[in-house]
Enzyme design. Structure first.
Site, PDB file in Angstrom:
ATOM      1  CB  SER A 124      -0.691   3.048  -0.919  1.00  0.00           C
ATOM      2  OG  SER A 124      -2.025   2.937  -0.480  1.00  0.00           O
ATOM      3  CE1 TYR A 148       1.584  -0.856   2.977  1.00  0.00           C
ATOM      4  CE2 TYR A 148      -0.453   0.426   2.878  1.00  0.00           C
ATOM      5  CZ  TYR A 148       0.546  -0.288   2.246  1.00  0.00           C
ATOM      6  OH  TYR A 148       0.522  -0.432   0.880  1.00  0.00           O
ATOM      7  CE  LYS A 152       3.694   0.779   0.379  1.00  0.00           C
ATOM      8  NZ  LYS A 152       4.780   0.085  -0.328  1.00  0.00           N
TER       9      LYS A 152
HETATM   10  P1  NAD Z   1       2.486  -8.845  -1.795  1.00  0.00           P
HETATM   11  O1  NAD Z   1       2.608  -9.061  -0.326  1.00  0.00           O
HETATM   12  O2  NAD Z   1       1.784  -9.865  -2.593  1.00  0.00           O
HETATM   13  O3  NAD Z   1       3.934  -8.579  -2.429  1.00  0.00           O
HETATM   14  C1  NAD Z   1       4.986  -8.006  -1.701  1.00  0.00           C
HETATM   15  C2  NAD Z   1       6.177  -8.930  -1.844  1.00  0.00           C
HETATM   16  O4  NAD Z   1       7.282  -8.395  -1.132  1.00  0.00           O
HETATM   17  C3  NAD Z   1       5.921 -10.327  -1.262  1.00  0.00           C
HETATM   18  O5  NAD Z   1       6.253 -11.277  -2.250  1.00  0.00           O
HETATM   19  C4  NAD Z   1       6.873 -10.421  -0.059  1.00  0.00           C
HETATM   20  O6  NAD Z   1       7.334 -11.737   0.128  1.00  0.00           O
HETATM   21  C5  NAD Z   1       7.961  -9.455  -0.465  1.00  0.00           C
HETATM   22  N1  NAD Z   1       8.716  -8.817   0.621  1.00  0.00           N
HETATM   23  C6  NAD Z   1       8.244  -8.176   1.726  1.00  0.00           C
HETATM   24  N2  NAD Z   1       9.270  -7.671   2.432  1.00  0.00           N
HETATM   25  C7  NAD Z   1      10.399  -7.997   1.764  1.00  0.00           C
HETATM   26  C8  NAD Z   1      11.790  -7.743   1.988  1.00  0.00           C
HETATM   27  N3  NAD Z   1      12.231  -7.071   3.058  1.00  0.00           N
HETATM   28  N4  NAD Z   1      12.685  -8.236   1.103  1.00  0.00           N
HETATM   29  C9  NAD Z   1      12.272  -8.940   0.029  1.00  0.00           C
HETATM   30  N5  NAD Z   1      10.988  -9.203  -0.232  1.00  0.00           N
HETATM   31  C10 NAD Z   1      10.064  -8.724   0.620  1.00  0.00           C
HETATM   32  O7  NAD Z   1       1.783  -7.417  -2.000  1.00  0.00           O
HETATM   33  P2  NAD Z   1       1.228  -6.724  -3.311  1.00  0.00           P
HETATM   34  O8  NAD Z   1      -0.248  -6.588  -3.152  1.00  0.00           O
HETATM   35  O9  NAD Z   1       1.781  -7.371  -4.513  1.00  0.00           O
HETATM   36  O10 NAD Z   1       1.824  -5.276  -3.123  1.00  0.00           O
HETATM   37  C11 NAD Z   1       3.055  -4.898  -3.719  1.00  0.00           C
HETATM   38  C12 NAD Z   1       3.404  -3.496  -3.242  1.00  0.00           C
HETATM   39  O11 NAD Z   1       2.328  -2.596  -3.557  1.00  0.00           O
HETATM   40  C13 NAD Z   1       3.589  -3.398  -1.727  1.00  0.00           C
HETATM   41  O12 NAD Z   1       4.637  -2.498  -1.469  1.00  0.00           O
HETATM   42  C14 NAD Z   1       2.272  -2.822  -1.251  1.00  0.00           C
HETATM   43  O13 NAD Z   1       2.418  -2.109  -0.050  1.00  0.00           O
HETATM   44  C15 NAD Z   1       1.903  -1.899  -2.401  1.00  0.00           C
HETATM   45  N6  NAD Z   1       0.455  -1.633  -2.506  1.00  0.00           N
HETATM   46  C16 NAD Z   1      -0.423  -2.679  -2.575  1.00  0.00           C
HETATM   47  C17 NAD Z   1      -1.799  -2.424  -2.631  1.00  0.00           C
HETATM   48  C18 NAD Z   1      -2.793  -3.550  -2.666  1.00  0.00           C
HETATM   49  O14 NAD Z   1      -3.976  -3.303  -2.420  1.00  0.00           O
HETATM   50  N7  NAD Z   1      -2.396  -4.787  -2.993  1.00  0.00           N
HETATM   51  C19 NAD Z   1      -2.278  -1.083  -2.637  1.00  0.00           C
HETATM   52  C20 NAD Z   1      -1.343  -0.051  -2.586  1.00  0.00           C
HETATM   53  C21 NAD Z   1       0.028  -0.329  -2.529  1.00  0.00           C
HETATM   54  N1  UFG Z   2     -15.119  -4.291   2.862  1.00  0.00           N
HETATM   55  C1  UFG Z   2     -16.236  -4.952   3.316  1.00  0.00           C
HETATM   56  N2  UFG Z   2     -16.106  -6.245   3.743  1.00  0.00           N
HETATM   57  C2  UFG Z   2     -14.898  -6.898   3.735  1.00  0.00           C
HETATM   58  C3  UFG Z   2     -13.756  -6.202   3.269  1.00  0.00           C
HETATM   59  C4  UFG Z   2     -13.902  -4.892   2.843  1.00  0.00           C
HETATM   60  O1  UFG Z   2     -17.345  -4.392   3.346  1.00  0.00           O
HETATM   61  O2  UFG Z   2     -14.836  -8.060   4.156  1.00  0.00           O
HETATM   62  C5  UFG Z   2     -15.261  -2.904   2.356  1.00  0.00           C
HETATM   63  C6  UFG Z   2     -14.446  -1.874   3.120  1.00  0.00           C
HETATM   64  O3  UFG Z   2     -15.157  -1.401   4.217  1.00  0.00           O
HETATM   65  C7  UFG Z   2     -14.199  -0.820   2.017  1.00  0.00           C
HETATM   66  C8  UFG Z   2     -14.140  -1.638   0.730  1.00  0.00           C
HETATM   67  O4  UFG Z   2     -14.781  -2.876   1.023  1.00  0.00           O
HETATM   68  O5  UFG Z   2     -15.314   0.044   1.932  1.00  0.00           O
HETATM   69  C9  UFG Z   2     -12.716  -1.923   0.246  1.00  0.00           C
HETATM   70  O6  UFG Z   2     -11.969  -2.483   1.331  1.00  0.00           O
HETATM   71  P1  UFG Z   2     -10.547  -3.204   1.107  1.00  0.00           P
HETATM   72  O7  UFG Z   2     -10.119  -3.745   2.424  1.00  0.00           O
HETATM   73  O8  UFG Z   2     -10.629  -4.144  -0.038  1.00  0.00           O
HETATM   74  O9  UFG Z   2      -9.600  -2.002   0.621  1.00  0.00           O
HETATM   75  P2  UFG Z   2      -9.244  -0.619   1.330  1.00  0.00           P
HETATM   76  O10 UFG Z   2      -9.759   0.469   0.441  1.00  0.00           O
HETATM   77  O11 UFG Z   2      -9.666  -0.593   2.737  1.00  0.00           O
HETATM   78  O12 UFG Z   2      -7.642  -0.650   1.326  1.00  0.00           O
HETATM   79  C10 UFG Z   2      -6.856  -0.988   0.177  1.00  0.00           C
HETATM   80  C11 UFG Z   2      -5.556  -1.634   0.624  1.00  0.00           C
HETATM   81  C12 UFG Z   2      -4.719  -0.631   1.374  1.00  0.00           C
HETATM   82  C13 UFG Z   2      -4.509   0.592   0.550  1.00  0.00           C
HETATM   83  C14 UFG Z   2      -5.829   1.168   0.084  1.00  0.00           C
HETATM   84  C15 UFG Z   2      -5.650   2.334  -0.842  1.00  0.00           C
HETATM   85  O13 UFG Z   2      -5.818  -2.758   1.455  1.00  0.00           O
HETATM   86  O14 UFG Z   2      -3.464  -1.186   1.654  1.00  0.00           O
HETATM   87  O15 UFG Z   2      -6.599   0.150  -0.576  1.00  0.00           O
HETATM   88  O16 UFG Z   2      -4.825   1.948  -1.898  1.00  0.00           O
HETATM   89  F1  UFG Z   2      -3.863   1.527   1.283  1.00  0.00           F
END
Ligand code: NAD
Ligand code: UFG
Length: 337
Positions: A124, A148, A152
């Protein structure tokens, strides 16, 4: 090529499963369904006409991992599985370290046991920490502000060290920026439980009437309109980035770290306006205080992704807004867990 997607029933995993199946890969999923529904994979199967078998199990459990590897040779793993809520990680740090780090360690051990050497990891942009100049380049210093993020950061370290000790290993660490949107079919998408924490799912639920008004967290940041700026990337572009990473990893050894973003930053109000225009809707909002822990601006340098993976994001902000709303409209209760 047969690829294991840990966490493949989740938001990014299910879109990647679809992308890989369409590209001719065989896919198997290990997911404990702690934050997802098996319905996502049923829909992937419907959309592709191909099978995406799900083993319900936990990546922190070596026996569950072995069960997957006993189904037949696995050529590569994309490791999505993990907990991902920043705020929750501050309240329950041990749960986050236990789940996210045990999963990475046990997975690596079992992969080694079964002779699988290729791993693509979901990292991330959060590992860049604060006080950086933009755009963020992969060789910039790292450091985190919440558990979190540290899971990572430490997983990146574990995988890098494992590859340094095993010349056969190929590791690609993908630093995602802000994935949003959904598959254009509107059949799969993001299905947050409870009130969404992230911007786009929140906007979608305001659009649907489920939530009343968007809270814009701060309009006094040093950005063009005062609201936070992020690098939003369409989840299908992100999924294609994984395909490119797999292709790279199949041909190269060692560790690569690559940003997956668009390289363009949009503010919260840009998103609101783009969503309103793309979908001919109005999103009522209030300006509220800043959310603790948020930074003003975050966007990627995307040069390395182009040079190393031969990949770049193609879809526009309009595509992201249309596809996010199409999913929400068609599935007001998500997958109905
Ligand atoms: P998500 O929660 O939809 O998917 C993660 C999946 O992992 C889920 O289906 C959950 O059931 C499964 N899981 C969790 N722990 C587990 C375990 N111990 N064993 C087996 N399954 C398990 O999340 P996502 O948005 O699809 O994110 C996928 C990956 O990308 C995650 O590692 C997340 O941290 C990373 N990531 C997501 C974002 C974002 O904004 N969505 C940004 C940066 C990184
Ligand atoms: N925001 C609002 N109102 C809301 C939600 C968000 O104004 O209800 C704003 C936040 O302040 C920020 C922007 O929208 O300025 C984006 O916020 P998000 O919560 O959608 O995303 P973040 O950038 O805070 O975080 C996301 C993931 C993290 C990850 C990060 C970088 O949630 O897990 O991107 O990849 F680490």
């Amino acid at each position: 090529m047969r690829v294991l997607l840990t966490g493949g029933a989740g938001y990014i995993g299910s879109h990647t499963a679809l992308c890989l199946l369409n590209a001719g890969y065989d896919v198997i999923v290990l997911d404990n369904l702690s934050n997802s529904s098996p319905e996502a994979l049923r829909r992937v199967e419907k959309l592709t006409g191909k099978s995406a078998p799900l083993i319900v199990g936990d990546c922190t459990d070596r026996n569950d991992l072995k069960r997957v590897f006993e189904t037949g040779p696995i050529d590569a793993v994309i490791h999505f599985a993990g907990f991902k809520a920043v705020g929750e990680s501050v309240e329950k740090p041990l749960d986050y370290y236990d789940n996210n780090l045990s999963a990475t360690i046990h997975l690596c051990e079992v992969m080694k046991e079964y002779g699988c050497h290729i791993i693509v990891f979901s990292s991330s942009a959060t590992v860049y920490g604060t006080n950086q100049t933009m755009p963020l380049r992969e060789d910039f210093p790292t450091g985190c502000t919440n558990p979190y993020g540290w899971t990572k950061w430490i997983s990146e370290r574990i995988l890098t060290d494992a590859a340094a000790a095993d010349r056969d290993m190929s590791v690609v660490l993908l630093r995602y920026f802000n994935p949003i949107g959904a598959h254009e079919s509107g059949c799969i998408g993001e299905d947050p439980s409870g009130i969404p924490l992230n911007l786009m799912p929140y906007v979608c639920q305001v659009a649907s009437g489920k939530l009343q008004r968007l809270r814009v967290f701060g309009n006094d940041y040093p950005t063009p309109d005062g609201t936070g700026v992020r690098d939003y990337i369409h989840v299908c572009d992100l999924a294609e980035g994984h395909l490119a990473a797999l292709r790279y990893a199949a041909e190269n050894r060692g560790t690569q770290v690559v940003n997956l973003g668009t390289g363009v930053g949009y503010s919260v109000l840009d998103i609101v306006k783009a969503f309103e225009k793309a979908n001919d809707l109005t999103i009522p909002y209030d300006i509220c205080p800043r959310r603790p822990g948020d930074i003003a601006t975050c966007y990627a340098d995307v040069q390395k992704a182009k040079e190393v993976l031969h990949w770049q994001a193609k879809r526009t902000l309009e595509d992201m807004c249309k596809d996010a709303w199409n999913w929400q409209k068609n599935n007001p209760r998500g997958y109905e867990k």
